[in-house]
Design a protein around this motif. Structure first.
Motif: not given
Ligand code: TMO
Length: 334
Positions: A54, A101, A104-105, A130, A174, A217, A219
């Motif tokens: 992104w 982030w 997502t992570m 997000e 993602w 989706f 963010w």
């Molecule tokens: C990881 N993102 C900012 C695309 O949600």
């Protein structure tokens, strides 16, 4: 008269030569003595920087890379999706991820960090979110938004040929537990995943033109908030327990019956040996700090204004010299 003109010409010539000489001297001075170049990198090994998929992440990675190159470091980039980056960071095959982030992570980061080879360098000031998002005109078609229960009632409004009678939720590339959430909240939606981030904006634009319902989706910070009017859907508030304890929340039998964090963090992550091998590069990473406005602006340079990632990074650096010069100062003096 003629004589005067001639001597004026000659003196202009001399002046020009003089200015040229001064210019050359200044340039030499700059190359030899400017602080950026006085520094010798601690190692010639390239610093390997991850590029995700992104815009703001890619531009920020390039801003970081170009900052290191200006100090004489070797830099290499590696395109990886968010799932594949962890094993390679863990093994030291890549060294830096500038935008991790929470939404997502977070889970992956916790899992790999526990193995001891990856460190969180520091957080950006930016607060992140997000979440499912819709353009504002959708509120007229589905009263009660942004509440998720209103969305649940109007699900069929969002259907297309391939999902009817269920609504279509346009997801990014993602991996997120979207299906689990839809199930837990008993919403009549089908997930349609796009292949790349840009396709989200193609879908948004298509619907926007005709004022058709869409939920997708998105963010924040992102460029979309600068150019489109819209809102995030309000799901039940996030809690860590929501992801582990079925009894928690509106569905006593399932996990994921909640939204993503609304005030999420944004972290810079590195391979554990980075600080030892390239202390100055590590310090630059530690100091590099973007807030929400900065991130949506760098993303807009590409997604709204059509620059390449490299052009956007160069533009940002040109316009933010003072900020860039403040990164890594103590560790980068040599
Ligand atoms: C990881 N993102 C900012 C695309 O949600």
């Amino acid at each position: 008269m003629r004589h005067d003109q001639l001597s004026l010409k000659t003196s202009l010539k001399t002046a020009n030569r003089f200015l040229l000489a001064v210019g050359v001297l200044l340039a030499i001075n700059y190359v030899v003595l400017s602080p950026a170049n006085a520094f010798t990198p601690e190692s010639k090994e390239p610093v390997r920087i991850i590029l995700n998929n992104w815009t703001s992440q890619i531009v920020m990675a390039k801003i970081y890379g170009k900052t290191l190159e200006a100090k004489g470091y070797e830099v290499e980039y590696k395109e990886l999706n968010t799932k594949d980056q962890w094993a390679r960071l863990h093994r030291g095959l890549e060294h830096v991820q500038v935008e991790v982030w929470e939404g997502t992570m977070a889970e992956d980061l916790e899992r790999v960090k526990a193995k001891g080879q990856i460190v969180v360098v520091s957080d950006h000031d930016a607060k992140t979110r997000e979440e499912w998002w819709y353009p504002s005109y959708v509120e007229q078609l589905c009263p009660g938004l942004p509440d998720w229960q209103a969305l649940k009632k109007c699900a069929s409004l969002f259907s297309d040929n391939s999902t009817t009678p269920r609504g279509r939720y346009v997801a990014g590339p993602w991996e997120k537990p979207e299906k689990a959430r839809i199930r837990a909240l008993e919403m009549d939606f089908t997930v349609r995943r796009v292949k790349q981030a840009d396709d989200l904006w193609v879908e948004l634009e298509k619907s926007y033109k005709n004022k058709e319902p869409i939920v997708l989706f998105n963010w924040s910070p992102n460029w979309v908030e600068d150019r489109y009017d819209g809102k995030f859907v309000e799901f039940p508030n996030y809690s860590a327990e929501c992801e582990t304890n079925p009894a928690w929340g509106v569905n006593p039998k399932r996990i994921h019956d909640c939204g993503n964090p609304k005030d999420g963090w944004l972290k810079k992550v590195a391979w554990i040996k980075m600080e030892i091998i390239w202390p100055c590069a590590y310090a630059v990473l530690n100091d590099m700090n973007f807030n929400n406005t900065m991130i949506s602006q760098v993303a807009a340079l590409v997604d709204a204004d059509g620059m390449t990632h490299d052009q956007a990074a160069i533009r940002w650096i040109d316009q933010n010299q003072e900020i860039q010069n403040s990164w890594g100062n103590q560790s980068c003096k040599k």
